[in-house]
Design a protein around this motif. Structure first.
Motif, PDB file in Angstrom:
ATOM      1  N   ILE A  64       0.667  -1.051  -0.090  1.00  0.00           N
ATOM      2  CA  ILE A  64      -0.055   0.425  -0.289  1.00  0.00           C
ATOM      3  C   ILE A  64       0.700   0.997   0.053  1.00  0.00           C
ATOM      4  O   ILE A  64       1.926   1.390   0.789  1.00  0.00           O
ATOM      5  N   GLU A  72      -6.110   4.438   5.532  1.00  0.00           N
ATOM      6  CA  GLU A  72      -7.767   4.266   5.397  1.00  0.00           C
ATOM      7  C   GLU A  72      -8.216   2.427   5.217  1.00  0.00           C
ATOM      8  O   GLU A  72      -8.309   2.246   6.240  1.00  0.00           O
ATOM      9  N   TYR A  73      -6.998   2.648   4.934  1.00  0.00           N
ATOM     10  CA  TYR A  73      -6.457   1.030   4.785  1.00  0.00           C
ATOM     11  C   TYR A  73      -5.854   0.181   6.412  1.00  0.00           C
ATOM     12  O   TYR A  73      -6.848  -0.406   6.292  1.00  0.00           O
ATOM     13  N   ASP A  76      -9.389  -0.394   7.852  1.00  0.00           N
ATOM     14  CA  ASP A  76     -10.745  -1.579   7.712  1.00  0.00           C
ATOM     15  C   ASP A  76      -9.466  -2.630   7.284  1.00  0.00           C
ATOM     16  O   ASP A  76     -10.548  -2.887   8.259  1.00  0.00           O
ATOM     17  N   ALA A  77      -8.350  -2.813   7.362  1.00  0.00           N
ATOM     18  CA  ALA A  77      -8.071  -4.366   7.985  1.00  0.00           C
ATOM     19  C   ALA A  77      -7.655  -4.085   9.722  1.00  0.00           C
ATOM     20  O   ALA A  77      -7.511  -5.113   9.475  1.00  0.00           O
TER      21      ALA A  77
END
Length: 254
Positions: A64, A72-73, A76-77
Motif C-alpha cells: 500500500i 484508511e487501509y 479497514d484492515a
C-alpha cells in the motif's frame, strides 16, 4: 499477520502513517529508507514501490502506498484496533474533507519551503554529471521537476504565495478549533494526524514571521495535545538521521 513499514524520518508523510500504527497498537517491522543517500531510488526499493517514494506499507505481501490510502487501509484492515475515524457517514465525511484540504491545499505549500531550505542545499551540493544521473533514476516526472526547481531555487514570488496559502490554512484550522476539540469533531482522527505531520507540529518554528503562538492560540493548544499523545511520542522517537543543519522543521535553515 506481518506488517513492514518503509519510512524516512518521523516527519511529514513518514510520520503521517507511522503515528496510526502506534495509535492502533500494531506491531510492525521498521525499515528506514535513507532519502539523503537516495535509497528511495535504489533498485531494491523501486522493486517495492515503482514510484520511488516513501512511506510504503507491506501487510502480508499487500503493498500500500500514499499515506491517506495507507491510513484508511489500516482502519479497514484492523477494525478491532482503536479507531482513528468516526465511522459514521457524517463523521467520516468531515474527516475526509480535512484530509483532502491538507493533501491538496497545505502539504505542497509547506513542502515547497522544505524543499527550498533543505533539498535545495542537498541538490546544489551535487556535481552536474552526478545530478543528471540522479535525475535519470527518479521514476516520477513531477519529482524530477521538483528536484530541478530546488536546485535552481524557488522564486520569491513562489515562496510568498506558498506562505500566503499556509497563513490561510492556519486561520481555517484556528476557526475550526473554536467550534470542535479536534479537526473533524469531538474525536481525534486521521485528519488531526495529517495536519500535524505536514504543518501543525513545525509551522511555528518554520515560519517565525507568522507569529503563530500569538495569532493562532487554539492551534498551539491543539498541537500540544497531539504532541503529548503517547503514540505520537513513540512515533517522534523513531530514528532521525538528518544532518542537524538540514533539519527544516527546526527552522535552522532559513
Amino acid at each position: 499477520m506481518a506488517i513492514t513499514y518503509y519510512h524516512a524520518e518521523p516527519l511529514a508523510n513518514s510520520l503521517k502513517s507511522m503515528a496510526p500504527l502506534f495509535e492502533k497498537g500494531l506491531a510492525f517491522d521498521s525499515v528506514y529508507v535513507n532519502l539523503h543517500k537516495f535509497e528511495q531510488h535504489a533498485a531494491w526499493f523501486i522493486a517495492i514501490n515503482p514510484e520511488g517514494q516513501v512511506p510504503v506499507l507491506d501487510h502480508d505481501g499487500v503493498i500500500i502506498t500514499h499515506t491517506t490510502v495507507i491510513n484508511e487501509y489500516l482502519e479497514d484492515a484492523f477494525p478491532d484496533a482503536p479507531a482513528l475515524r468516526p465511522n459514521t457517514p457524517e463523521g467520516n465525511a468531515r474527516m475526509r474533507y480535512w484530509n483532502k484540504f491538507v493533501d491538496e491545499h497545505v502539504m505542497n505549500h509547506v513542502s515547497m519551503h522544505g524543499w527550498h531550505r533543505m533539498v535545495g542545499v542537498i541538490a546544489r551540493g551535487i556535481a552536474g554529471d552526478d545530478f543528471e544521473t540522479l535525475m535519470a533514476n527518479i521514476p516520477l516526472p513531477d519529482q524530477r521537476r521538483k528536484w530541478a526547481a530546488a536546485r535552481s531555487g524557488f522564486s520569491d514570488e513562489q515562496l510568498a504565495l506558498a506562505t500566503e496559502k499556509i497563513s490561510y490554512a492556519l486561520g481555517k484550522v484556528e476557526t475550526q478549533l473554536g467550534q470542535t476539540e479536534w479537526l473533524a469533531g469531538d474525536a481525534y482522527t486521521l485528519a488531526d494526524i495529517n495536519f500535524y505531520a505536514h504543518c501543525g507540529m513545525m509551522v511555528e518554528r518554520m515560519f517565525p514571521d507568522l507569529a503563530v503562538a500569538a495569532n493562532y492560540p487554539r492551534l498551539i493548544a491543539w498541537r500540544d495535545r497531539v504532541t503529548a499523545r503517547p503514540a505520537m511520542q513513540q512515533a517522534l522517537a523513531m530514528p532521525d538521521h538528518t544532518a542537524p543543519g538540514l533539519r527544516t522543521w527546526s527552522g535552522h535553515v532559513q
